[in-house]
Design a protein around this motif. Structure first.
Motif, PDB file in Angstrom:
ATOM      1  N   LEU A   1      45.366  51.976  56.918  1.00  0.00           N
ATOM      2  CA  LEU A   1      44.520  52.185  55.742  1.00  0.00           C
ATOM      3  C   LEU A   1      43.549  51.015  55.559  1.00  0.00           C
ATOM      4  O   LEU A   1      42.373  51.226  55.236  1.00  0.00           O
ATOM      5  CB  LEU A   1      45.373  52.373  54.489  1.00  0.00           C
ATOM      6  N   ALA A   2      44.018  49.795  55.768  1.00  0.00           N
ATOM      7  CA  ALA A   2      43.153  48.619  55.654  1.00  0.00           C
ATOM      8  C   ALA A   2      42.028  48.671  56.684  1.00  0.00           C
ATOM      9  O   ALA A   2      40.876  48.333  56.383  1.00  0.00           O
ATOM     10  CB  ALA A   2      43.978  47.346  55.818  1.00  0.00           C
ATOM     11  N   GLU A   3      42.381  49.123  57.884  1.00  0.00           N
ATOM     12  CA  GLU A   3      41.377  49.260  58.938  1.00  0.00           C
ATOM     13  C   GLU A   3      40.302  50.267  58.541  1.00  0.00           C
ATOM     14  O   GLU A   3      39.101  50.024  58.710  1.00  0.00           O
ATOM     15  CB  GLU A   3      42.070  49.710  60.232  1.00  0.00           C
ATOM     16  N   LEU A   4      40.732  51.383  57.977  1.00  0.00           N
ATOM     17  CA  LEU A   4      39.771  52.396  57.529  1.00  0.00           C
ATOM     18  C   LEU A   4      38.931  51.886  56.358  1.00  0.00           C
ATOM     19  O   LEU A   4      37.741  52.210  56.248  1.00  0.00           O
ATOM     20  CB  LEU A   4      40.496  53.692  57.160  1.00  0.00           C
ATOM     21  N   GLU A   5      39.524  51.074  55.489  1.00  0.00           N
ATOM     22  CA  GLU A   5      38.772  50.490  54.376  1.00  0.00           C
ATOM     23  C   GLU A   5      37.685  49.549  54.896  1.00  0.00           C
ATOM     24  O   GLU A   5      36.563  49.531  54.377  1.00  0.00           O
ATOM     25  CB  GLU A   5      39.709  49.731  53.426  1.00  0.00           C
ATOM     26  N   GLU A   6      38.016  48.770  55.935  1.00  0.00           N
ATOM     27  CA  GLU A   6      37.019  47.879  56.533  1.00  0.00           C
ATOM     28  C   GLU A   6      35.871  48.670  57.125  1.00  0.00           C
ATOM     29  O   GLU A   6      34.703  48.304  56.971  1.00  0.00           O
ATOM     30  CB  GLU A   6      37.664  47.012  57.616  1.00  0.00           C
ATOM     31  N   ILE A   7      36.194  49.749  57.810  1.00  0.00           N
ATOM     32  CA  ILE A   7      35.156  50.612  58.387  1.00  0.00           C
ATOM     33  C   ILE A   7      34.296  51.186  57.270  1.00  0.00           C
ATOM     34  O   ILE A   7      33.065  51.227  57.366  1.00  0.00           O
ATOM     35  CB  ILE A   7      35.793  51.732  59.242  1.00  0.00           C
ATOM     36  N   GLN A   8      34.954  51.616  56.181  1.00  0.00           N
ATOM     37  CA  GLN A   8      34.236  52.220  55.064  1.00  0.00           C
ATOM     38  C   GLN A   8      33.307  51.203  54.390  1.00  0.00           C
ATOM     39  O   GLN A   8      32.254  51.575  53.871  1.00  0.00           O
ATOM     40  CB  GLN A   8      35.222  52.792  54.050  1.00  0.00           C
TER      41      GLN A   8
END
Length: 86
Positions: free
Chosen positions: A49-56
């Protein structure tokens, strides 16, 4: 069947209580092994989820990424519920 493999003699209520205690132990064992370590699963999901937040933060998520994020949230909630039960 596992239930039938447990042998115990006595009154029916004693046999039931004995088998339920054995079942409790088996379920605890299953939770730790087959079901997996819930804390590790949660940690892995939080990392994803943190990885996806960074991408977002850098760009808009693709449809697949958005779907993956939603599935991770649902899975995380399910694991949290399982932890409450255990």
């Amino acid at each position: 069947m596992w239930w039938d493999s447990i042998f115990c003699e006595g009154r029916p209520d004693f046999i039931l209580a004995f088998k339920l205690r054995a079942l409790k132990d088996k379920l605890k064992e299953w939770t730790k092994t087959s079901h997996g370590n819930l804390a590790m699963q949660k940690q892995s999901m939080l990392a994803k989820l943190a990885e996806l937040e960074e991408i977002q933060d850098q760009r808009a998520l693709t449809e697949d990424e958005t779907l993956s994020k939603a599935e991770l949230f649902v899975d995380f909630e399910n694991i949290a519920k399982c932890e409450e039960i255990a």
